[in-house]
Design a protein around this motif. Structure first.
Motif, PDB file in Angstrom:
ATOM      1  N   PRO A   1       0.688  -1.362   0.134  1.00 27.62           N
ATOM      2  CA  PRO A   1       0.010   0.007   0.018  1.00 27.62           C
ATOM      3  C   PRO A   1       0.946   1.418  -0.012  1.00 27.62           C
ATOM      4  N   THR A   2       0.099   2.353  -0.146  1.00 30.26           N
ATOM      5  CA  THR A   2       0.949   3.639  -0.493  1.00 30.26           C
ATOM      6  C   THR A   2       1.594   4.092   0.809  1.00 30.26           C
ATOM      7  N   ASP A   3       0.780   3.694   2.032  1.00 30.02           N
ATOM      8  CA  ASP A   3       1.633   4.078   3.360  1.00 30.02           C
ATOM      9  C   ASP A   3       2.377   2.958   3.786  1.00 30.02           C
ATOM     10  N   PHE A   4       2.991   1.918   3.103  1.00 27.02           N
ATOM     11  CA  PHE A   4       3.914   1.047   3.630  1.00 27.02           C
ATOM     12  C   PHE A   4       5.172   1.848   4.154  1.00 27.02           C
ATOM     13  N   PRO A   5       5.792   1.555   5.103  1.00 27.41           N
ATOM     14  CA  PRO A   5       5.546   0.405   5.843  1.00 27.41           C
ATOM     15  C   PRO A   5       4.501   0.481   7.187  1.00 27.41           C
ATOM     16  N   GLN A   6       3.859   1.471   7.154  1.00 25.72           N
ATOM     17  CA  GLN A   6       2.868   1.474   8.443  1.00 25.72           C
ATOM     18  C   GLN A   6       1.814   0.815   7.794  1.00 25.72           C
ATOM     19  N   GLY A   7       1.388   0.785   6.844  1.00 30.30           N
ATOM     20  CA  GLY A   7       0.425  -0.139   6.370  1.00 30.30           C
ATOM     21  C   GLY A   7       0.826  -1.581   5.888  1.00 30.30           C
ATOM     22  N   GLU A   8       0.111  -2.587   6.163  1.00 26.98           N
ATOM     23  CA  GLU A   8       0.745  -3.779   5.929  1.00 26.98           C
ATOM     24  C   GLU A   8       0.670  -4.146   4.408  1.00 26.98           C
ATOM     25  N   GLU A   9       1.490  -4.714   4.073  1.00 23.33           N
ATOM     26  CA  GLU A   9       1.448  -5.702   3.031  1.00 23.33           C
ATOM     27  C   GLU A   9       0.303  -6.531   2.848  1.00 23.33           C
ATOM     28  N   GLU A  10      -0.194  -6.880   1.666  1.00 27.06           N
ATOM     29  CA  GLU A  10      -1.287  -7.935   1.838  1.00 27.06           C
ATOM     30  C   GLU A  10      -1.168  -8.864   0.708  1.00 27.06           C
ATOM     31  N   PRO A  11      -0.620 -10.079   1.229  1.00 25.75           N
ATOM     32  CA  PRO A  11      -0.150 -11.130   0.494  1.00 25.75           C
ATOM     33  C   PRO A  11      -1.281 -12.008   0.057  1.00 25.75           C
ATOM     34  N   GLU A  12      -1.320 -12.233  -1.385  1.00 24.76           N
ATOM     35  CA  GLU A  12      -2.231 -13.290  -1.873  1.00 24.76           C
ATOM     36  C   GLU A  12      -1.838 -14.850  -2.051  1.00 24.76           C
TER      37      GLU A  12
ATOM     38  N   GLU B   1       0.168   8.603  -3.336  1.00 24.37           N
ATOM     39  CA  GLU B   1       1.401   8.178  -3.540  1.00 24.37           C
ATOM     40  C   GLU B   1       1.699   6.741  -4.061  1.00 24.37           C
ATOM     41  N   GLU B   2       2.946   6.525  -4.405  1.00 24.19           N
ATOM     42  CA  GLU B   2       3.115   5.259  -4.931  1.00 24.19           C
ATOM     43  C   GLU B   2       2.528   4.134  -4.263  1.00 24.19           C
ATOM     44  N   ASP B   3       2.065   3.072  -4.937  1.00 18.64           N
ATOM     45  CA  ASP B   3       1.931   1.810  -4.396  1.00 18.64           C
ATOM     46  C   ASP B   3       2.463   0.537  -5.397  1.00 18.64           C
ATOM     47  N   ALA B   4       2.387  -0.471  -4.980  1.00 14.56           N
ATOM     48  CA  ALA B   4       3.151  -1.586  -5.638  1.00 14.56           C
ATOM     49  C   ALA B   4       2.411  -3.030  -5.581  1.00 14.56           C
ATOM     50  N   TRP B   5       2.802  -3.756  -6.553  1.00 17.36           N
ATOM     51  CA  TRP B   5       2.784  -5.156  -6.389  1.00 17.36           C
ATOM     52  C   TRP B   5       4.098  -5.862  -5.995  1.00 17.36           C
ATOM     53  N   ALA B   6       4.271  -6.656  -5.088  1.00 17.23           N
ATOM     54  CA  ALA B   6       5.656  -7.138  -4.938  1.00 17.23           C
ATOM     55  C   ALA B   6       5.316  -8.590  -5.304  1.00 17.23           C
ATOM     56  N   ILE B   7       6.406  -9.199  -5.852  1.00 11.18           N
ATOM     57  CA  ILE B   7       6.372 -10.585  -6.304  1.00 11.18           C
ATOM     58  C   ILE B   7       7.652 -11.141  -5.683  1.00 11.18           C
ATOM     59  N   ARG B   8       7.207 -12.075  -4.618  1.00 12.57           N
ATOM     60  CA  ARG B   8       8.187 -12.614  -3.786  1.00 12.57           C
ATOM     61  C   ARG B   8       8.411 -14.160  -3.945  1.00 12.57           C
TER      62      ARG B   8
END
Length: 156
Positions: free
Chosen positions: A98-109, A134-141
């Motif tokens: 999310p845009t407020d990361f790291p305060q806002g948690e990542e949301e894994p699928e 602000e910027e948000d993203a998809w992370a591929i882990r």
């Protein structure tokens, strides 16, 4: 301008493939992943716009472990990845940042398994940016939780 022919020409397809094929080689020539991923990002003007429009390559910054797309506000941003490896399936965990990361948690699928030879995954929902967001993203882990590729989205 000019008239668009029926379907995309072979040259156009190759151009898109070259743009979308992610290069996991860092500035020292070290390969940070042996995955062969084609990453396609399109903006859609509302839910009825099936076709969408590719984010122009001039609006994409790339590094071995991220891509930063400059997108327009109030568009639905859809992301698809395709495994172009002919031998290796790819396992990964997509995660919304999310845009407020790291305060806002990542949301894994749930974990995704992309079959070799063209397995395709479309991220579970389109992202949409409001003016000024602000910027948000998809992370591929990978299976170990390491970020292999981060697809970042920012406004002009």
């Amino acid at each position: 301008g000019g008239e668009r022919g029926v379907g995309e020409s072979e040259q156009q397809k190759l151009t898109y493939l070259n743009e979308d094929l992610h290069n996991f080689q860092d500035e020292n020539g070290f390969w940070t992943s042996d995955w062969v991923l084609e990453v396609t990002v399109k903006q859609h003007d509302g839910k009825d716009d099936e076709e969408g429009e590719r984010i122009d390559f001039s609006r994409v910054q790339k590094s071995h472990n991220y891509r930063l797309y400059t997108v327009d506000a109030n568009q639905l941003i859809k992301v698809t990845v395709k495994n172009l490896s002919t031998k290796t399936a790819v396992k990964f965990i997509p995660s919304y940042v999310p845009t407020d990361f790291p305060q806002g948690e990542e949301e894994p699928e749930d974990e995704v398994l992309l079959a070799s030879g063209g397995g395709v995954y479309e991220f579970p929902y389109p992202l949409e940016k409001d003016e000024g967001e602000e910027e948000d993203a998809w992370a591929i882990r990978d299976e170990n939780g390491r970020i292999i590729l981060k697809l970042r989205f920012a406004l002009e």
